[in-house]
Design a protein around this motif. Sequence first.
Motif, PDB file in Angstrom:
ATOM      1  N   LEU A 116      -1.321  -3.583   9.309  1.00 50.83           N
ATOM      2  CA  LEU A 116      -2.680  -3.177   8.758  1.00 50.83           C
ATOM      3  C   LEU A 116      -3.475  -4.597   8.899  1.00 50.83           C
ATOM      4  CD1 LEU A 116      -4.941  -1.389   7.897  1.00 50.83           C
ATOM      5  CD2 LEU A 116      -4.308  -1.972   5.572  1.00 50.83           C
ATOM      6  N   GLY A 117      -3.059  -5.771   8.527  1.00 54.63           N
ATOM      7  CA  GLY A 117      -4.049  -6.887   8.216  1.00 54.63           C
ATOM      8  C   GLY A 117      -4.009  -7.592   9.586  1.00 54.63           C
ATOM      9  N   ARG A 160      -6.207  -4.688  11.932  1.00 48.98           N
ATOM     10  CA  ARG A 160      -7.605  -4.475  11.379  1.00 48.98           C
ATOM     11  C   ARG A 160      -8.115  -5.750  11.080  1.00 48.98           C
ATOM     12  NH1 ARG A 160      -9.023   0.382  13.266  1.00 48.98           N
ATOM     13  NH2 ARG A 160      -7.248   1.906  12.878  1.00 48.98           N
ATOM     14  N   GLY A 161      -7.319  -6.591  10.572  1.00 43.78           N
ATOM     15  CA  GLY A 161      -8.106  -7.915   9.869  1.00 43.78           C
ATOM     16  C   GLY A 161      -8.196  -9.066  11.008  1.00 43.78           C
ATOM     17  N   ASN A 189       2.155  -0.906   6.867  1.00 45.97           N
ATOM     18  CA  ASN A 189       1.862  -2.048   5.690  1.00 45.97           C
ATOM     19  C   ASN A 189       1.619  -3.476   6.403  1.00 45.97           C
ATOM     20  OD1 ASN A 189       1.587  -1.979   2.586  1.00 45.97           O
ATOM     21  ND2 ASN A 189       2.877  -0.200   3.167  1.00 45.97           N
ATOM     22  N   ARG A 206       4.410  -9.229   5.541  1.00 44.60           N
ATOM     23  CA  ARG A 206       3.058  -8.822   5.560  1.00 44.60           C
ATOM     24  C   ARG A 206       2.191 -10.186   5.655  1.00 44.60           C
ATOM     25  NH1 ARG A 206       0.309  -4.922   1.317  1.00 44.60           N
ATOM     26  NH2 ARG A 206       0.059  -6.651   0.057  1.00 44.60           N
ATOM     27  N   PHE A 233       0.933  -1.155  -0.136  1.00 48.14           N
ATOM     28  CA  PHE A 233       0.055  -0.018  -0.065  1.00 48.14           C
ATOM     29  C   PHE A 233       0.887   0.988  -0.244  1.00 48.14           C
ATOM     30  CE2 PHE A 233      -2.388  -3.221   2.544  1.00 48.14           C
ATOM     31  CZ  PHE A 233      -2.995  -3.821   1.612  1.00 48.14           C
TER      32      PHE A 233
END
Lengths: 272, 250
Positions: B105-106, B109-110, B102, B154, B94
Amino acid sequence: MADRRAERAAARRARDRRGFAIAAASTVLVIGGLAVLTLTSSGWPEVRDTFFNSEVFSDSFPRILKAFWLDVRVFCIVEVVVLILGLFVALVRTTGAPALFPVRLLATVYTDVFRGIPTVLLVYLVGFGIPALDLSGLPTEPVVLGGIALALSYGAYVSEVYRAGLRSVHPGQRDGALAIGLTERQAMRYVILPQAVRRVGPPLLNDFIALQKDVALIAIIGVSGEAFRVAQIDASTDFNYTPMVAAALLYLAVTIPLARLLEHWGYTEAAT
Amino acid sequence: MNGQPVLEFRGVTKAFGEREVLHGIDLEIHEHEAVAVIGASGSGKSTMLRCADLLIEIDDGDIFLDGELITDPAVDAVAVRRRLGLVFQAYNLFPHLNVLQNVVLGSHRGHGVPRREAEEAARAQLARLGLDGREDDRPDDLSGGQQQRVALARAFLARPRAMLLDEVTSALDPELVGEVLDTVRALKSEGVTMLIATHEMGFAREVADRVGFLHQGKLVEIGPPEQVLGEPREPETQKFLRRLLEAGRA
């Protein structure tokens, strides 16, 4: 080696100097020529008195400046509404959820219709049409109705700007977001939307500037104390248009800094 | 191989319009196993991985993850993707986020890992891949090899059941391929289950426990690397390898 280096540097300096001299000469020639042409024209003294009269200016400027405050407030409020409305419509039009089909359909009709109608017509329709419905609870204040008309018109434009931005983000970004375990909604919020918004800054500003100017339209449905209207009244009393020029300067005082600001934003974004 | 496969393709078929990209793919990938799928571009390697990660819906057949049918339309695709780590040829980092964001994030948030915890894990992961000190940089300021290592970090941060590597070295300059392959080797030595689409034959030979040759949407041959790459049985495989050899790629 060192000689060649010095030679090249000297040649570069000479080229820069020559370029500067040419730019300066051509500027003086063009601007000066235009100035001479204007100032020596037979009608110039009359134009100067009608449009650039310092007495009239100093008399009406404070009044127009005060009125312009209303423009600025209407602009700020409508702009916020436009940004939210435009984003909402763009997001609705971008999703594929079947349950949202009717909303999507409405959003499409909205953008098509409200972009297609001249803003001035919309101001009349909303400004006179809504009060004529005689329904209780609906606003009747001309300034509110004018603001609604402007928001509806610019919301449609801005939603298309957002939508173009959303579509410009590479599909690989969505894939990447889903692959790391985000939901569609999270992918939109954390990955696609932030990139889209950064890209549409300059075109959004175009619409801001147009909106800032179009706030003057609310005067036609009877909003008093709006800058353009005040200037118009001042001008019509003695057929001197200097108040119009004063109002024009006020518009520029807002739009030019806005443009520079966004340009700067564009550069820094490109740099990061 | 014994026990239940981590990832299993059963008769998987996928067409884009008239063009059938996958035709009845059968493949089992077991725990700690690395399977490389080789084949010409357009042979369907990437499609296989994207189908497994539910980015593409398959037309026929089934895919199982730990014995669970994941290609059933009723299955929550997001939950499945959180158990897999797909890495793309073009990294798909991103650009508006820095390296650390980067990777975080997953996870944050994920997977709902608290931010502080996710950041700590991300920093450790980046450091292991030799990317410490680059946390605040934007992906665009990194070399291709570094970007792909960030993408690997990531995808691996949440310890997926299997890593799906889609041509992870194809977009890289030759001198940058090595650092990415080192990372994949490291994953392999940790026993990470992997399905790898590649056309780096040397890499397939070294890292993969089994190599499958995909030709026109069919897995025409699968076996140990020394057999498939050394003494291929099928004429299509022989032809493909001969062409690679002539091009100096094998």
